[in-house]
Write an enzyme that holds these catalytic residues in place. Structure first.
Site, PDB file in Angstrom:
ATOM      1  N   ASP A   1      42.153  78.102  52.886  1.00 56.61           N
ATOM      2  CA  ASP A   1      42.423  76.821  52.652  1.00 56.61           C
ATOM      3  C   ASP A   1      41.178  76.010  53.102  1.00 56.61           C
ATOM      4  OD1 ASP A   1      44.205  76.099  53.704  1.00 56.61           O
ATOM      5  OD2 ASP A   1      44.647  75.017  52.871  1.00 56.61           O
ATOM      6  N   GLU A  48      47.651  75.441  53.930  1.00 58.91           N
ATOM      7  CA  GLU A  48      47.526  75.180  55.488  1.00 58.91           C
ATOM      8  C   GLU A  48      46.934  73.047  55.698  1.00 58.91           C
ATOM      9  OE1 GLU A  48      46.432  73.639  59.428  1.00 58.91           O
ATOM     10  OE2 GLU A  48      45.149  73.708  57.848  1.00 58.91           O
TER      11      GLU A  48
END
Length: 368
Positions: A78, A138
């Protein structure tokens, strides 16, 4: 996995082109399904030597060669939100003159993921068994972490002797990481009309002494296993007040304590509570322990030699701490300047992508 996902990534094109391809799949936290599908398609189509497990939008791919030791290599899929910085483009860095790939995710951390994914396909007979991990969520709250979720759901897949997290580190090794604690400090008073302030007690004024103490605070520099970590204790948010003619009866401010990995989470809590002993309340609202460098492990020492540069300390918190909590020594290693992570002009030098690929390949095929 969608059928179109298999056409998005070409792992044999090399890590530089793969970086471009990965970055151009938008994957802001919470929207990782498309990129996870594309990575899974690469593994299914090009890496029959790997056993693949998917947990949500996290992928774990393992060799099962019966080697004496195992290394885990992980990276998150991400990014922070896009701000007119996709698709990526080729540029020359105005500061260094390097040829770079510019755009969201190039530094944090799709160049590192590209290196890992290219090697996962290429290395069919590494010198150690390998566990490749690419995970979601994350860049958001810790409790949403795909890595943490997968570790809870599949603990049997995460045993390893050493771990490498592909966080940007300028292609050098950054050992361990600081811990982080966030606390809400509250002072109370008594409301009164501001024309008759002596009838009340001003909570904001009461907080002044603690804020002044913070202002003159000198954070420590602490050496842990040969690496110097810089601590920090800072107010990051404040709120209080009732109206323009009312003495406030409440003020609170948030502080963030970044502590060296030599301190446990419990020691960090005790330190903050003692520092703000004059407050009416100190509430711990977020806490994550750090990770020691772990560079005394023979695998780590071999990796340091392969990279060929002196390791430094990771001053922020990263997911190496999750591996450390499992008793696995872990380091940060990836292309890209960490100071450019999340910046709108995020950019990664092509030479760092290529050098990171060489260092990892050489070590994973030669280590014993």
């Amino acid at each position: 996995m969608t059928s179109s996902a298999s056409n998005l990534l070409n792992p044999v094109a090399g890590p530089v082109e793969l970086t471009r391809q990965l970055c151009n799949i938008a994957s802001v936290s919470g929207d990782e399904r498309g990129i996870a599908d594309a990575v899974e398609a690469v593994l299914r189509d090009h890496a029959p030597h790997l056993t693949v497990t998917r947990d949500g939008d996290t992928l774990i791919a393992r060799t099962e060669l019966g080697r004496d030791r195992r290394v885990a290599l992980a990276g998150h899929l991400d990014t922070v939100p896009i701000n007119e910085n996709l698709p990526v483009r080729n540029e020359t860095d105005p500061e260094t003159g390097d040829a770079v790939i510019w755009g969201r995710g190039t530094v944090d951390m799709k160049a590192g993921v590209a290196v890992q994914l290219a090697l996962a396909v290429e290395l069919t007979q590494p010198a150690v068994d390998l566990t490749w991990i690419w995970y979601d969520h994350e860049e958001v709250a810790s409790e949403l972490s795909g890595l943490g979720r997968a570790m809870r759901n599949h603990p049997e897949l995460f045993g390893a002797d050493f771990a490498i997290l592909g966080e940007p580190s300028n292609g050098t090794i950054e050992g361990g990481c600081n811990g982080t604690l966030r606390a809400r400090v509250t002072m109370r008073g008594k409301r009164a009309h501001s024309a008759r302030s002596w009838m009340g007690e001003n909570a904001i004024h009461r907080a002044g002494a603690l804020l002044a103490k913070l202002d003159v605070f000198t954070p420590e520099r602490i050496t842990v296993d040969g690496l110097e970590y810089r601590e920090g204790l800072n107010a990051v948010r404040i709120e209080g007040g009732v109206a323009g003619n009312v003495i406030p009866d409440h003020v609170s401010f948030d502080v963030n304590y970044r502590f060296a990995p030599s301190r446990s989470a419990e020691e960090a809590i005790a330190y903050v509570r003692e520092f703000f002993a004059g407050a009416d309340e100190v509430e711990i609202v977020d806490l994550a322990a750090g990770a020691r460098p772990g560079l005394d492990d023979p695998l780590a020492q071999g990796f340091v030699a392969a990279v060929g540069e002196t390791p430094t300390a990771k001053l922020g918190w990263t997911d190496v701490a999750r591996f450390s909590a499992l008793g696995i020594p872990a380091v940060n290693f990836g292309p890209g300047n960490p100071l450019l992570a999340h910046a709108d002009d995020e950019r990664v030098p092509i030479r760092q992508i290529e050098a990171s690929m060489r260092s990892l390949r050489d070590w994973l095929t030669a280590t014993s």
